[in-house]
Each structure stands twice: as C-alpha cells, then as structure tokens.
Design an enzyme around this catalytic site. Structure first.
Site, PDB file in Angstrom:
ATOM      1  N   CYS A 150       0.830  -1.215   0.000  1.00 48.32           N
ATOM      2  CA  CYS A 150       0.000   0.000   0.000  1.00 48.32           C
ATOM      3  C   CYS A 150       0.864   1.265   0.000  1.00 48.32           C
ATOM      4  O   CYS A 150       1.562   1.549   0.982  1.00 48.32           O
ATOM      5  CB  CYS A 150      -0.913  -0.043   1.237  1.00 48.32           C
ATOM      6  SG  CYS A 150      -1.800   1.481   1.585  1.00 48.32           S
ATOM      7  N   CYS A 157       0.031   3.778   2.773  1.00 46.24           N
ATOM      8  CA  CYS A 157       0.493   3.232   4.060  1.00 46.24           C
ATOM      9  C   CYS A 157       1.966   3.547   4.262  1.00 46.24           C
ATOM     10  O   CYS A 157       2.385   3.952   5.354  1.00 46.24           O
ATOM     11  CB  CYS A 157       0.292   1.722   4.126  1.00 46.24           C
ATOM     12  SG  CYS A 157      -1.425   1.177   4.039  1.00 46.24           S
TER      13      CYS A 157
END
Length: 144
Positions: free
Chosen positions: A68, A71
């Site tokens: 991600c 993230c």
C-alpha cells in the site's frame, strides 16, 4: 498524573502498574525487563491484540500493508506521532496481510486505517493517511 497507570508490555504482554509521575523515567517491564514505553510504534499481532488493547493509556493502531503506497507514505508521520505521544498514548502497527484474521475481526475494509482503543474498547476509527498536524488534532478531539 500521580495515579498508577496500567500499561501492557509491548514485548511480553505483561501488565505493569507504573506510578503516573514515573512515566517519563523509561519504565521497564516487571516480567521481561524491556522498556514499556518505546517512543515508537510496536508491531501488533493476532496473539497480542487482546492483551495490548487493555491498560490505562490509549492505544492507536495503524492497520497497513506492505503493498500500500499511502500506508508507506504515512509510516514516517505515525513514527513522529509516537515520539510526541510517549507517556500519553501507545502506537502500534498491524500488518493486515500477516494478520488477516484479526483484520477481518476488526472489520478493516480500507487501509491505512487508524483505530483508537481506550480501556479495551474501540472508541474511534479513521481511514486514510494524513499529515502529522491533522493526526494530532484528531487525537486531541478524541481526548488523547
């Protein structure tokens, strides 16, 4: 804060009762002798979850995944927040890929997701990555 504070150890999950005025003295776990307050996020796993959400200090969990992009860009912000919140709030990272059962149990539908626990219960949830001032403002609005 002079009342004793119960804090789970991020290393062995042992509960530690620490005098409030000693939180700034780098308290160590009575069981494993490791630091109880790290000033940085610790890794949360399925087996640690039930123990780690307990205690008197709030726990902020960042649910993330290696693949991600948002993230990864949020990770340094979360790290900075951990340093600023030491003794007020503990921060943990939960890898949603490595802990799929816990992620499902928590109802994670998007990442990054932040979940704030107080006294063993979820009290707030926020999805998405945002800058440090916005994260700190959100936490203040939650009483942290």
């Amino acid at each position: 804060m002079s009342e004793p504070v119960v804090i789970p150890c991020p290393h062995c999950n042992g509960l530690n009762r620490i005098p409030g005025e000693r939180l700034g003295d780098a308290p160590k776990c009575g069981r494993c002798k490791q630091p109880v307050l790290l000033g940085k996020p610790f890794e949360l796993k399925q087996g640690d979850y039930a123990s780690q959400i307990k205690g008197d200090l709030p726990l902020l969990v960042d649910v993330w995944a290696e693949w991600c992009g948002p993230c990864k860009s949020f990770a340094p912000v979360f790290e900075q927040a951990a340093g600023q919140l030491e003794g007020k709030c503990r921060l943990a990272k939960l890898d949603s890929e490595a802990n799929q059962q816990l992620s499902a149990q928590l109802g994670i539908r998007s990442i990054p997701s932040l979940i704030l626990f107080k006294n063993g219960r979820e009290v707030a949830r926020q999805s998405g990555a945002f800058p440090l001032p916005q994260l700190m403002a959100w936490l203040r609005s939650q009483g942290v």
